[in-house]
Scaffold this active site. Sequence first.
Site, PDB file in Angstrom:
ATOM      1  N   LYS A 194       0.822  -1.212   0.000  1.00 13.03           N
ATOM      2  CA  LYS A 194       0.000   0.000   0.000  1.00 13.03           C
ATOM      3  C   LYS A 194       0.865   1.276   0.000  1.00 13.03           C
ATOM      4  CE  LYS A 194      -4.037  -1.970  -0.113  1.00 13.03           C
ATOM      5  NZ  LYS A 194      -3.771  -3.403  -0.085  1.00 13.03           N
TER       6      LYS A 194
HETATM    7  C1  PLP Z   1     -10.089  -2.095  -1.214  1.00 14.81           C
HETATM    8  C2  PLP Z   1      -9.443  -2.847  -0.086  1.00 14.81           C
HETATM    9  N1  PLP Z   1     -10.012  -2.844   1.128  1.00 14.81           N
HETATM   10  C3  PLP Z   1      -9.470  -3.481   2.166  1.00 14.81           C
HETATM   11  C4  PLP Z   1      -8.298  -4.187   2.043  1.00 14.81           C
HETATM   12  C5  PLP Z   1      -7.748  -4.927   3.216  1.00 14.81           C
HETATM   13  O1  PLP Z   1      -6.503  -4.423   3.601  1.00 14.81           O
HETATM   14  P1  PLP Z   1      -5.597  -5.204   4.639  1.00 14.81           P
HETATM   15  O2  PLP Z   1      -4.706  -6.114   3.861  1.00 14.81           O
HETATM   16  O3  PLP Z   1      -4.821  -4.146   5.363  1.00 14.81           O
HETATM   17  O4  PLP Z   1      -6.488  -5.953   5.561  1.00 14.81           O
HETATM   18  C6  PLP Z   1      -7.665  -4.239   0.809  1.00 14.81           C
HETATM   19  C7  PLP Z   1      -6.412  -4.982   0.641  1.00 14.81           C
HETATM   20  O5  PLP Z   1      -5.868  -5.157  -0.396  1.00 14.81           O
HETATM   21  C8  PLP Z   1      -8.238  -3.547  -0.283  1.00 14.81           C
HETATM   22  O6  PLP Z   1      -7.673  -3.598  -1.509  1.00 14.81           O
END
Ligand code: PLP
Length: 396
Positions: A194
């Site tokens: 990210k």
């Molecule tokens: C749009 C979106 N929401 C939520 C998440 C969840 O993120 P995390 O990996 O920090 O749980 C992601 C992860 O890729 C995502 O792309």
Amino acid sequence: MGEIQGTEFIRRDDFLPFFRPDLGEAELAAVTDVLRSGWLTYGPKVREFGEACGLYLGVPHAVPVSSASSGLLVALKALGVGPGDEVILPSLTFVATLGAVVHCGARPVLADIDPANLGMAPESFAAAITPRTKAVIPVHLAGHPCRIEEILAIAKAHGIRVLEDAAHAFGAEVRGKRLGGLSDATVFSFYATKCITSGDGGLVTTNDPEVARRVQVLSFHGMDGNAWQRYTDKGRWYYEIVEFGYKMHLGDPAAALGLVQLGRSDEFMARRTEIAHRFSAALAGLPGLVLPTAADWCTHAWHLYAVRVDRDVIDGGRDGVIADLTANRIGSSVHFIPLHYHPVFREAGSEFAPHLGQTERYFDQAVSLPLFPSMTDQEIDDVVTVVRESLRRRCR
Ligand SMILES: Cc1ncc(COP(=O)(O)O)c(C=O)c1O
């Protein structure tokens, strides 16, 4: 999928991954310091990280959590979503957005996207509202803010709570204001790929002190506020469980890494923007290719650079381009397989699997090219060369 053969156009000795984190000596030193301190779990660094994120985003409450996935769950619960409620979300998102709704016991209702920015189309949101709609989760896909002002206005008129999924959009702005304080709550991701990373990690931001308190408590076993201090010289052994919560908090080593990355957020964003502009200049005007753009009312975080390949013009469509990228040792990805294409939705029947034309068209064409701050100019040129050559040879 998978049978299309790619062609090698350039010689690359190593594989260019879809993403490579940019970690320097400062990150290594910060994590080492925490390990030496002996405080390995939730503690002062997590609190410092939360405060620093709040200042950066311009929002009074920022609670670090173990991931955006967990942040979405505890934030939805903190907003009062539960069994019997409906929550509207776009089908074009990662499964984590959906998981939060389902794990609250609520019913997910899928909406379509606006292809101009890949976020939920306000019109589709409005059409999906029923008397049971409790909340909506707009997603700022790829780092481009969705049409959040229109979504907020519709939600307000219907008394619907708004939780923004800004996993891709740390640092993105709407009319000069960073995401984080526009709605009831916003969730960011610090996963390895990210905008900034703490390895795994996430953040819930809000203007509402009560929502922040509940997110804090829910992500820390349901323990009352200062329980984390019970092993310090300021703490005491007594604590109370005020509701059933989860273990979804961040730890100090991750927070120390996140703090250094936060300090580099503007630098990363500037470089990602520069790379996106280079791609856009070098790939402009090619038949069969649609490039991403940024609306003038926002600042795009450029987490992803997703192009669209028209299979009526380009033989094999985006799968052909992916095959050529792979043959030239360049990583790529597709964001995302729509939620309603997954078996869990298909098995749930047509009620859960509406026809979402824009989402389906986008998914058929999309491919995300590598884009990360530590990409070298040579690596950028290699991606451009392979995409251009792939399109030239595959053009019908
Ligand atoms: C749009 C979106 N929401 C939520 C998440 C969840 O993120 P995390 O990996 O920090 O749980 C992601 C992860 O890729 C995502 O792309």
